[in-house]
Design a protein around this motif. Structure first.
Motif, PDB file in Angstrom:
ATOM      1  N   ARG A 204       0.832  -1.205   0.000  1.00 44.67           N
ATOM      2  CA  ARG A 204       0.000   0.000   0.000  1.00 44.67           C
ATOM      3  C   ARG A 204       0.875   1.266   0.000  1.00 44.67           C
ATOM      4  NH1 ARG A 204      -5.448  -0.039   1.720  1.00 44.67           N
ATOM      5  NH2 ARG A 204      -5.204  -2.037   2.780  1.00 44.67           N
ATOM      6  N   ILE A 205       2.032   1.167   0.630  1.00 46.16           N
ATOM      7  CA  ILE A 205       2.949   2.312   0.666  1.00 46.16           C
ATOM      8  C   ILE A 205       3.715   2.414  -0.654  1.00 46.16           C
ATOM      9  CG2 ILE A 205       5.043   3.203   1.793  1.00 46.16           C
ATOM     10  CD1 ILE A 205       3.852   1.836   4.402  1.00 46.16           C
ATOM     11  N   GLN A 207       3.063   0.982  -3.726  1.00 45.39           N
ATOM     12  CA  GLN A 207       2.274   1.107  -4.959  1.00 45.39           C
ATOM     13  C   GLN A 207       0.842   1.523  -4.604  1.00 45.39           C
ATOM     14  OE1 GLN A 207       3.025  -1.994  -8.033  1.00 45.39           O
ATOM     15  NE2 GLN A 207       4.390  -2.967  -6.568  1.00 45.39           N
ATOM     16  N   PRO A 208       0.695   2.754  -4.087  1.00 46.97           N
ATOM     17  CA  PRO A 208      -0.609   3.165  -3.538  1.00 46.97           C
ATOM     18  C   PRO A 208      -1.735   3.130  -4.577  1.00 46.97           C
ATOM     19  CG  PRO A 208       0.894   5.047  -3.725  1.00 46.97           C
ATOM     20  CD  PRO A 208       1.711   3.828  -3.966  1.00 46.97           C
ATOM     21  N   TRP A 209      -1.393   3.275  -5.854  1.00 46.29           N
ATOM     22  CA  TRP A 209      -2.447   3.289  -6.875  1.00 46.29           C
ATOM     23  C   TRP A 209      -3.180   1.952  -6.987  1.00 46.29           C
ATOM     24  CZ3 TRP A 209       2.786   3.680  -7.796  1.00 46.29           C
ATOM     25  CH2 TRP A 209       3.404   2.581  -8.397  1.00 46.29           C
TER      26      TRP A 209
ATOM     27  N   GLN B 255       0.563  10.481  -8.636  1.00 47.38           N
ATOM     28  CA  GLN B 255       0.529   9.023  -8.534  1.00 47.38           C
ATOM     29  C   GLN B 255       0.601   8.359  -9.918  1.00 47.38           C
ATOM     30  OE1 GLN B 255      -2.612   6.834  -6.291  1.00 47.38           O
ATOM     31  NE2 GLN B 255      -1.502   7.655  -4.541  1.00 47.38           N
TER      32      GLN B 255
END
Lengths: 212, 474
Positions: A204-205, A207-209, B255
């Motif tokens: 989650r940290i 590759q948050p997408w 992102q």
């Protein structure tokens, strides 16, 4: 899941290659939201002369006398002997459910399609892979021996034939353990819940997408 | 050590590995449809378990849904119950997105995932559907699973797996006019067989693959399962990134930049080793037509139905004879002389906007032949349908005599009312020509959208390249 340790059972031969999951259980029966009751429609288009539909009373339908599983000598079979690439096609678990519901606990073939093969182990069905020459010999044996029964010994990884022949087979060690003990995969995996949670937090940290 | 794309994806999702190699693999995206999920949701409930991460779930109803008269709902009560069961399960559990029956974004799960940006490079993508291999076009480790594994993913967000072997399908050169990704897929299956990829992850690479659109790459990866491989893969390049930019679930702003930088590493290293390598020259491929009841029973359109008498292997020979009886064909019959009753343009293999554009280009200004009883176009999703309508493709199909339907799986597997009757012969852009697949006794010939369109116009198979050539000269 039921354990599979050792089975002595009647063998039925299905002498064709590339038996697909549409043949094993036709699509109209996939509309069911149950896990059971698929046995009467196993190989439906081959077994019956008329078209099958959900809700139709199968015991009143006309059987195809030419289809091997309808022959009196193979009634009550628990082991299915087949050729290459059995179970190719869709991922429908209804295929192993139908085989199990019909009474098959073990399948012997030259090769199996990947997803089907995997689905069998989740349902206590043992698919056994043997070399072509041994499959040929088994077809000859079954044809020549009315009431041919084999012993499928998962513990020893052996097939014992009525003529005294013993054939060895290999099953992936983890899958073998699961079958021998009738283990529930989900329960096994949840023992690693902390590892999964840690992996997920890191992901989650990094590759948050992926967690949007 | 240099790694293949598959090995990179495997490593990136490895939670835990046992001594015997059995691994716990993390699942990023769980696609769900109505046919293979009800028993899994029920199992979860019976065991008193909760779903691990509902934001991984994208669900839609596709297999059972009708493609016409949507105002009447789903008339078949058994199909309706299955779709309503999915509605109820998603309502109870939740999801990142649910596109129910009649939602404007509803469609075939393998069309909806990519077009919404729910399928992103580097993900593991699973679904209770073998054509999940489609998503490998985005460099995803994507494959079909059974219902027990659907339950396993719901409960644990993981799968127990063994690493597959790797196969490189190297395709170089230019595809000729009228030759598509579908023809390439069928030619590959002809070469390696329907069990050729068993136990392998296939990576498609080479200049031909780089030259394919995302739609073409999805068609190719979709058919990996017909070659026996649970998963197909294509490396990320600018085509992938351009396709994803601006999709609803694709990352945005900073992102997006971060994601793109990571995605650019999703390719096999130059000196990576594969367990098997198969090389194909694109120029050798002609438009393909299947003649039998397995996708490997396929020949070029200018060839004849093969003669089982020439087959040495007795099991294969019997298989061919049985297929010819079922298909009502004779050995050495020219493929071009096979006359058709129905045409189906649709399915997770070939129902995307590019497929519909290509078929419409063939159909434009022409009429469906009088022997064709039904010619169906079933867009892959509501969004594909509306895009096609904006471009006027529906008008082209309707003017030619095609029916223009609502999205869904439709006659690919005939779980809804769209089907072949016994003995009917169909040119179909779907993926399986198994006995009874499109309806009991129905006879399926797999082709590309262009070839299906050309067959609709001619009433029999013909080389779409020639048809297009004539049109230009005329």
């Amino acid at each position: 899941m039921d354990k599979f340790v050792c089975l002595e059972g009647l063998v039925a031969p299905l002498d064709r290659a590339n038996v697909d999951t549409d043949a094993i259980i036709p699509k109209q029966f996939l509309k069911s939201i149950q896990r059971s009751g698929f046995g009467p429609n196993l190989f439906d288009e081959w077994r019956y002369l008329d078209a099958g539909e959900p809700g139709k009373e199968d015991s009143l339908r006309r059987l195809n006398p030419a289809f091997v599983l309808n022959q009196p000598r193979y009634q009550g079979a628990q082991i299915l002997l087949t050729r290459q690439n059995f179970g190719c096609g869709s991922s429908r678990e209804h295929a192993p459910w139908a085989l199990l519901d019909f009474g098959f606990r073990a399948l012997i073939g030259e090769s199996f399609a990947d997803i089907f093969f995997n689905n069998c182990f989740k349902n206590g069905i043992l698919p056994i892979v043997l070399p072509a020459a041994e499959i040929d010999a088994l077809f000859v044996l079954v044809e020549a021996t009315p009431g041919c029964r084999l012993v499928v010994d998962l513990e020893q990884q052996q097939l014992r034939c009525p003529d005294g022949r013993v054939l060895s087979f290999v099953v992936d060690s983890f899958r073998r353990e699961c079958l021998l003990n009738g283990w529930d995969d989900i329960g096994l995996t949840l023992r690693h819940a902390d590892l999964i949670r840690a992996f997920e937090d890191k992901r989650r940290i990094e590759q948050p997408w992926l967690f949007a | 050590m240099p790694q293949t794309l598959y090995e990179k994806l495997w490593q990136d999702h490895l939670v835990h590995q046992q001594a015997d190699g059995t691994a716990l693999i993390y699942i990023d995206r769980h696609l769900v449809h109505e046919v293979t999920s009800p028993q899994a949701f029920e199992g979860l409930k019976l065991a008193g378990r909760k779903p691990w991460r509902v934001s991984s779930i994208v669900a839609t109803a596709d297999h059972n849904t009708p493609t016409d008269h949507w105002d009447r709902g789903i008339e078949d009560p058994i199909s309706r119950l299955q779709v309503e069961t999915l509605d109820a399960n998603i309502r109870a559990v939740g999801a990142l997105a649910y596109f129910p029956f009649r939602d404007p974004r509803q469609g075939i799960v393998h069309v909806v995932g990519p077009e919404s940006g729910a399928t992103l490079p580097g993900m593991t993508v699973v679904c209770g559907d073998s054509h999940t291999s489609t998503h490998g076009a985005f460099a995803c480790m994507a494959h079909g699973i059974g219902t027990s594994e659907v339950e396993h993913v719901l409960a644990t967000q993981c799968l127990l797996q063994k690493q597959s072997k790797t196969m490189l399908l190297q395709v170089d050169g230019r595809l000729a006019r009228g030759v598509t990704a579908k023809d390439l897929a069928l030619a590959i299956i002809a070469r390696i067989g329907t069990a050729g990829g068993t136990g392998h992850a296939i990576e498609f690479a080479g200049s031909t693959i780089r030259g394919l659109s995302m739609e073409g790459r999805m068609t190719l990866c979709n058919m990996a399962i017909e070659a026996g491989a649970r998963l197909g893969l294509v490396a990320v390049d600018e085509v992938t990134i351009d396709y994803l930019r601006g999709r609803p679930f694709a990352p945005k702003g900073a992102q997006w930049e971060q994601a793109v930088a990571a995605w650019r590493g999703l390719h096999s290293d130059a000196d990576a080793r594969f367990d098997r390598v198969v090389e194909i020259t694109a120029e050798d491929i002609r438009p393909q037509v299947t003649w039998g009841t397995s996708p490997e029973m396929v020949v070029p359109v200018d060839a004849c139905v093969p003669d089982p008498a020439n087959e040495a292997d007795p099991v294969r020979r019997e298989g061919m004879e049985r297929a010819l009886r079922y298909m009502g064909l004779s050995p050495r019959q020219p493929i071009r002389e096979i006359r058709l009753d129905k045409i189906f343009i649709g399915s997770c293999t070939n129902s995307r906007i590019e497929d519909l554009r290509a078929a419409a280009a063939v159909v434009q200004g022409r009429k469906v032949a009088s022997n064709i009883r039904l010619a169906l176009v079933v867009p892959g999703s509501g969004l594909v349908k509306r895009q096609a309508e904006r471009e006027g493709l529906d008008e082209i199909f309707l003017a030619a005599g095609f029916e223009w339907r609502e999205p869904g799986c439709s006659m690919c597997l005939a779980m809804n009312a769209d089907r072949l009757e016994a003995g009917e012969r169909c040119a179909s852009t779907s993926n399986r020509n198994f006995e009874g697949r499109q309806g009991a006794g129905g006879r399926t010939h797999l082709v590309s959208p262009e070839m299906a369109a050309a067959a609709a116009i001619a009433g029999h198979f013909c080389d779409v390249g020639e048809l297009l050539g004539r049109k230009e000269k005329g």
